[in-house]
Design an enzyme around this catalytic site. Sequence first.
Site, PDB file in Angstrom:
ATOM      1  N   CYS A 110     -24.071  35.749 -27.380  1.00 33.52           N
ATOM      2  CA  CYS A 110     -23.227  35.399 -26.240  1.00 33.52           C
ATOM      3  C   CYS A 110     -22.150  36.466 -26.107  1.00 33.52           C
ATOM      4  O   CYS A 110     -21.572  36.887 -27.115  1.00 33.52           O
ATOM      5  CB  CYS A 110     -22.600  34.031 -26.514  1.00 33.52           C
ATOM      6  SG  CYS A 110     -21.475  33.507 -25.204  1.00 33.52           S
ATOM      7  N   HIS A 153     -28.454  28.162 -21.615  1.00 31.46           N
ATOM      8  CA  HIS A 153     -27.272  28.735 -22.264  1.00 31.46           C
ATOM      9  C   HIS A 153     -26.117  28.855 -21.257  1.00 31.46           C
ATOM     10  O   HIS A 153     -24.982  28.456 -21.534  1.00 31.46           O
ATOM     11  CB  HIS A 153     -27.651  30.100 -22.855  1.00 31.46           C
ATOM     12  CG  HIS A 153     -26.522  30.844 -23.508  1.00 31.46           C
ATOM     13  ND1 HIS A 153     -26.545  31.209 -24.839  1.00 31.46           N
ATOM     14  CD2 HIS A 153     -25.341  31.308 -23.017  1.00 31.46           C
ATOM     15  CE1 HIS A 153     -25.420  31.862 -25.128  1.00 31.46           C
ATOM     16  NE2 HIS A 153     -24.681  31.938 -24.033  1.00 31.46           N
ATOM     17  N   GLU A 154     -26.415  29.392 -20.080  1.00 32.52           N
ATOM     18  CA  GLU A 154     -25.351  29.609 -19.074  1.00 32.52           C
ATOM     19  C   GLU A 154     -24.845  28.289 -18.500  1.00 32.52           C
ATOM     20  O   GLU A 154     -23.649  28.127 -18.277  1.00 32.52           O
ATOM     21  CB  GLU A 154     -25.833  30.530 -17.951  1.00 32.52           C
ATOM     22  CG  GLU A 154     -26.241  31.943 -18.393  1.00 32.52           C
ATOM     23  CD  GLU A 154     -25.237  32.617 -19.317  1.00 32.52           C
ATOM     24  OE1 GLU A 154     -24.029  32.375 -19.171  1.00 32.52           O
ATOM     25  OE2 GLU A 154     -25.662  33.373 -20.205  1.00 32.52           O
ATOM     26  N   HIS A 157     -22.281  26.708 -20.582  1.00 31.54           N
ATOM     27  CA  HIS A 157     -20.920  27.252 -20.423  1.00 31.54           C
ATOM     28  C   HIS A 157     -20.121  26.473 -19.380  1.00 31.54           C
ATOM     29  O   HIS A 157     -18.902  26.366 -19.482  1.00 31.54           O
ATOM     30  CB  HIS A 157     -20.972  28.726 -19.994  1.00 31.54           C
ATOM     31  CG  HIS A 157     -21.132  29.689 -21.136  1.00 31.54           C
ATOM     32  ND1 HIS A 157     -20.239  29.763 -22.174  1.00 31.54           N
ATOM     33  CD2 HIS A 157     -22.077  30.635 -21.383  1.00 31.54           C
ATOM     34  CE1 HIS A 157     -20.638  30.718 -23.027  1.00 31.54           C
ATOM     35  NE2 HIS A 157     -21.750  31.252 -22.574  1.00 31.54           N
TER      36      HIS A 157
HETATM   37 ZN    ZN Z   1     -22.787  32.741 -23.534  1.00 31.82          ZN
END
Ligand code: ZN
Length: 182
Positions: A110, A153-154, A157
């Site tokens: 990341c 993953h995004e 966030h």
């Molecule tokens: Zn990330």
Amino acid sequence: MFKPLKILDEKNKILRMHSKDVEFPLSESDKKTIENIIKHLTYSQIEKYEKQYNLRPGMGLAFPQLGMLKKIIVIVHEYEDGKFDNYVVINPKIISSSEEMVALETGEGCLSINREVEGHVPRHARITISGFDVDGNPIKLRVREELAVAFQHEIDHLNGILFYDRINKDKPFFGENEIRLI
Ligand code: ZN
């Protein structure tokens, strides 16, 4: 002129907060930020620029990583040597996901986490995402494998989740028959 983005480090509490839906039309400054993210991520995956600008390679970024709690994610995927596809999804939602789980064999990285974190991150092998493009048109995307991992993953966030939250602390690595490693 290319200027690398200033990306927040994991110590910053903004990364633990929830982002808000974005309204259309997008502001000019949000559009500009999206363009800058695409350029940064693309350059970071081209060796020449990676070295020249001292970039860490990365294929995805979410707005909160720049200190803005807005539901916008950008992925730049090298689908063939030197060829890139861009994905920009605003207000993304995962509307369906496969039962089958996968994990990146070498673990995830990341751009906000500047250290090695080892362990397998379980992700759905295939997901369908709904959301909007930069012009506010509704879009639906079906993605799989590495790209599906990147989207999950995004989107994490946007909910204040970092990839290592999903690593089992007592048993960070899956055995051979427990998950499909990709
Ligand atoms: Zn990330």
